[in-house]
Scaffold this active site. Structure first.
Site, short mmCIF file in Angstrom:
data_model
loop_
_atom_site.label_atom_id
_atom_site.label_comp_id
_atom_site.label_asym_id
_atom_site.label_seq_id
_atom_site.Cartn_x
_atom_site.Cartn_y
_atom_site.Cartn_z
CD1 TRP A 3 -2.66 1.50 0.66
CD2 TRP A 3 -1.30 2.38 2.20
NE1 TRP A 3 -2.94 2.87 0.98
CE2 TRP A 3 -2.39 3.30 1.78
CE3 TRP A 3 -0.33 2.62 3.27
CZ2 TRP A 3 -2.41 4.78 2.69
CZ3 TRP A 3 -0.45 3.77 3.78
CH2 TRP A 3 -1.23 4.90 3.43
CG ASP A 41 -15.10 6.84 2.71
OD1 ASP A 41 -16.35 6.50 3.17
OD2 ASP A 41 -14.07 6.04 3.69
NE ARG A 66 -9.42 2.66 5.16
CZ ARG A 66 -10.12 3.47 4.58
NH1 ARG A 66 -11.32 3.23 3.87
NH2 ARG A 66 -9.85 4.93 4.51
CE LYS A 94 -11.18 7.07 -4.89
NZ LYS A 94 -10.41 8.06 -3.96
CD1 TRP A 95 -15.17 -1.10 -6.93
CD2 TRP A 95 -17.05 -1.18 -8.21
NE1 TRP A 95 -15.71 -2.21 -6.74
CE2 TRP A 95 -16.69 -2.38 -7.47
CE3 TRP A 95 -18.09 -0.82 -9.04
CZ2 TRP A 95 -17.62 -3.45 -7.47
CZ3 TRP A 95 -18.89 -1.81 -9.08
CH2 TRP A 95 -18.84 -3.08 -8.51
CG ASP A 96 -11.78 2.54 -2.45
OD1 ASP A 96 -10.84 1.88 -2.63
OD2 ASP A 96 -11.39 3.72 -1.69
CG ASN A 110 -10.29 0.91 0.94
OD1 ASN A 110 -9.08 1.04 0.19
ND2 ASN A 110 -11.11 1.68 0.98
CG ASP A 119 -4.83 5.49 -0.82
OD1 ASP A 119 -5.63 5.76 -1.83
OD2 ASP A 119 -5.27 4.74 -0.09
C1 GLA Z 1 -9.23 4.40 -0.01
C2 GLA Z 1 -8.75 5.05 -1.35
C3 GLA Z 1 -8.70 6.45 -1.25
C4 GLA Z 1 -10.00 7.12 -0.37
C5 GLA Z 1 -10.42 6.14 0.78
C6 GLA Z 1 -11.57 6.59 1.43
O1 GLA Z 1 -8.08 4.43 0.79
O2 GLA Z 1 -7.81 4.65 -2.21
O3 GLA Z 1 -8.59 7.34 -2.39
O4 GLA Z 1 -11.23 6.94 -1.33
O5 GLA Z 1 -10.07 4.88 0.50
O6 GLA Z 1 -11.67 5.91 2.48
#
Ligand code: GLA
Length: 744
Positions: free
Chosen positions: A201, A370, A449, A483-485, A487, A554
């Site tokens: 990361w 977010d 997370r 924006k499709w996340d 994590n 990120d």
């Molecule tokens: C991830 C994404 C970030 C942001 C955060 C929000 O880390 O990579 O760009 O959108 O989530 O929680």
């Protein structure tokens, strides 16, 4: 009665002679393999050829992958005679069994417990469509009925081959696929330098070069989702050298189009030849295939170039823009994203003011990240709310529609963040559907997370995830961007839905994701989708079939980004690399870089900003406006030009690259000093590449008050600019300069 029968059977065995008993138990009939005519099959593009030999006994061997050499029939004349083939190394798709003892592309376990498969040629077919020729070669195992179809899509102009395999269980019993590679390559060179990408990361796509020895090299991901954040399913292979060469020498570049667990293996055999396999990782994935069913592998995409890594990248990029990336020919908007500027801490008012600033600075879209959802479990941090996708009434009482309308009123597009594959334990979703969460019976469901992964192998979860996207799109008319996340990785995997067939989980999770994305694209063909996944977690040509761009990392520190973007761009074109200017000290690394340097780095991809614009000084805002304004002058080159890398950040104190239009009339050059060097007060020479030597280009420096090059504003021939006379002064660490070139 039962006793009497057993006694009779025992007596029968006792009176049979020993030989007869043996014969009965071990009867062995050798199946006759039909003879076929010896021939070559050539899969060709404009400059490359992949050549196979069909032996008389039906075995399919790979003879050549590299330069196209005229009539492929020559290979037939030059190939080893069948009698000389004493090894099965080099089979086009090696199956575990028969004489083959190497790493298999295909390994099947049959219902009777046996593991042998021997594949023989049954025929082939060539079809053509605009720009692409498809060659399908049929293979069969005459004992078990297993059938394999090797499919090669050859893209002529781009010199790219996309190969996949269709594996059909033509026998009467279920089988388990233990290995099921997408395709194999067998390469002959004196040396092999493997270049691959590992990471973590905020430090994705770190470059590693490795001269291959004789032990097997494996690049794998077992992360389940967010699969590419550790290793990327791609590589470059420099042939006949121990050095990575940008502009010359033979290079093969390859990438697997799959967003789940993957495995690439490189095995150098006794003859020093290299066998490459690429496919889904077999880890915990002995895939059950019922009688009559077919498994279709993901595509293994590869290219060959004699113009070094640069040539291989350009081939892949051209192909990807035209045939692979969703709407790959499209230019995506510049944007302000709310994340690093506001995190979870905003109200409607905060967002409106950010939109005002985005519009004033000349950006084209606002993206609400977010923190906008959840009421019973409000999303005010990363510990709650994931899964409950209704707008938070306290933070955003006017709703999303109001925000989107405001953006549109300002001439901005509007985008919004979702992370639909996940749930916080603190959510209504997790309480309502505990069985939708990836888990293993009796074991702790680990959090990453503060969240759990939803089980996308379950069709009900696929419907739910599709529904999240669908409902989010209904929150306001004209949502332009999602924006499709995603994590976290999968841990302690298991699917309540799959019950005793857990071996299907990893494969069907990824197929489930693609099912959802396919449905989304049918309903929403025009919405721009960013594949985010913590930054760098889904950087692969599988996800890009449905997504317009990736969140590259990120890590928004411009210095770190130089390394990440350099390596990402070796395989993936700049049009997909979202790159944002953020505040200093950088939130991930603490590094402080000048605003101009941050812009100059972000402008080499899809430019965005991710900070609170109110915190910029008047001077900084003016610079920001200038940089954004000039970006539009050359953005089409970033999105559709050919990349030429002039200096690697791994080789010294500078990084430089340029994008050249297809007609070579325009170009943009990016130059950066990443470490101080005393001699750079005298200017650093770069040899511009990809220009037309006979044309005259006017050079204009952008994003500046004070020019870094003596030639700024003047016109020079392409050959002069290629000679090393282009020497901007980049005197300090983080000095940078962008030049726009246009032929008169
Ligand atoms: C991830 C994404 C970030 C942001 C955060 C929000 O880390 O990579 O760009 O959108 O989530 O929680």
């Amino acid at each position: 009665m039962r006793k009497t029968l057993l006694l009779a059977a025992a007596l029968l065995v006792a009176i049979l002679p020993a030989e007869a008993r043996k014969a009965k138990k071990f009867t062995h009939n050798t199946v006759q393999i039909p003879q076929v005519s010896r021939q070559v099959i050539a899969v060709e593009t404009d400059n490359t050829a992949l050549v196979f030999l069909v032996r008389e006994n039906g075995q399919l061997m790979m003879l050549h992958y590299g330069a196209r050499v005229g009539d492929p029939a020559q290979y037939l004349a030059a190939a080893l005679s069948d009698a000389d083939y004493n090894t099965l190394a080099g089979m086009a798709y090696p199956a575990s069994g028969g004489r083959y003892i190497g790493e298999p592309a295909l390994h099947v376990k049959y219902a009777d417990g046996t593991h042998n498969t021997e594949l023989y040629y049954t025929g082939h077919q060539v079809t053509a469509r605009e720009g692409c020729t498809t060659t399908s070669i049929g293979l069969q195992d005459y004992v078990t009925g297993m059938e394999v179809k090797l499919v090669y899509d050859a893209y002529g102009k781009e010199n790219v081959i996309a190969a996949h395999t269709e594996i059909r269980n033509g026998g009467g019993q279920p089988v388990a696929l233990l290995n099921y590679a997408s395709a194999a390559l067998y390469i002959d060179a004196d040396e092999y330098l493997l270049t691959h990408f590992h990471g973590a990361w905020a430090a994705e796509m770190q470059l590693e070069h490795e001269v291959l020895g004789h032990d097997m090299k494996v690049i794998e991901s077992r992360r389940g989702v967010q699969a590419t954040q550790g290793n990327n399913p791609s590589f470059l292979l420099s042939l006949g050298t121990r050095e990575f060469r940008e502009n010359e020498g033979e290079v093969i570049a390859g990438a697997l189009a799959w967003s789940g667990n993957f495995r690439l293996s490189f095995d150098r055999d006794d003859a020093h030849r290299l066998s490459i396999l690429a496919g889904i990782s077999p880890f915990a994935s002995a895939y059950p295939l019922k009688a009559g069913d077919t498994f279709v592998t993901p595509e293994f995409i590869y290219t060959w170039s004699a113009e070094g890594a640069g040539g291989a990248s350009r081939n892949l990029h051209r192909w990807a823009r035209k045939y692979s990336i969703y709407d790959g020919g499209q230019v995506n908007p510049t944007l302000l994203n709310s994340w690093e500027g506001a995190y979870f801490n905003f109200t409607t008012e905060t967002l409106l003011r950010m939109m005002d600033d985005a519009a004033l600075m000349g950006l084209e879209m606002f993206v609400l990240d977010d923190g906008w959802f959840g009421n019973d479990y409000p999303r005010n941090g990363d510990n709650a709310g994931l899964g409950d996708w209704e707008p938070n009434r306290t933070k955003l009482p006017e709703g999303i529609d109001y925000l989107a309308q405001y953006a549109h009123g300002k001439g901005l597009k509007f985008g919004i963040w979702i992370e639909p594959e996940m749930a916080n334990p603190a959510s209504n979703l997790a309480h309502a559907h505990p069985d939708w969460v990836v888990q293993s019976p009796g074991r702790e469901i680990y959090q990453g997370r503060n969240q759990w992964v939803l089980d996308l192998s379950n069709p009900a979860v696929q419907d739910f995830v599709f529904g999240i996207f669908d409902r989010t799109m209904q929150l306001a008319p004209g949502i332009d961007y999602i924006k499709w996340d995603c994590n976290r990785v999968v841990q302690s995997f298991g699917s309540p839905y799959l019950e005793s067939e857990q071996d299907r989980f990893y494969v069907e999770y990824c197929q489930g994701l693609y099912n959802v994305m396919r449905r989304i694209r049918e309903k929403y063909p025009r919405v721009i989708v960013q594949c985010c996944s913590s930054g760098g977690g889904r950087v692969d040509y599988g996800a890009l079939r449905y997504c317009n761009e990736i969140w590259t990392s990120d890590n928004t520190d411009a210095l770190s980004r130089i390394y990440i973007q350099y390596a990402t761009n070796l395989i993936y074109p700049a049009c997909v690399m979202a790159s944002h200017v953020s505040a200093v000290p950088n939130h991930q690394t603490g590094n402080v870089t000048p605003l101009k340097f941050r812009f100059d780095v972000a402008c080499a991809g899809r430019l965005g900003m991710e900070l609170q614009p109110r915190n910029l000084s008047t001077q900084e805002r003016a610079l920001a406006e200038r940089c954004i304004g000039s970006y539009y002058k050359y953005r089409d080159l970033v999105f559709s030009g050919d990349v030429y890398r002039l200096a690697s950040p791994y080789d010294g104190s500078y990084y430089a690259l340029m994008y050249v239009s297809q007609d070579k009339r325009r170009a943009v050059v990016f130059t950066y000093c990443i470490h101080f060097e005393p001699r750079n007060v005298g200017g650093k020479s770069f040899k511009l590449s990809g220009l037309d030597p006979s044309r005259t280009y006017r050079v204009q420096e952008l994003n500046v008050d004070r020019s870094a090059w003596w030639g700024n504003g003047q016109a020079f021939s392409g050959s002069f600019l290629a000679s090393g006379a282009f020497n901007p002064v980049l005197p300090q660490q983080y000095s940078s300069a962008i030049f726009y070139l246009e032929a008169d």
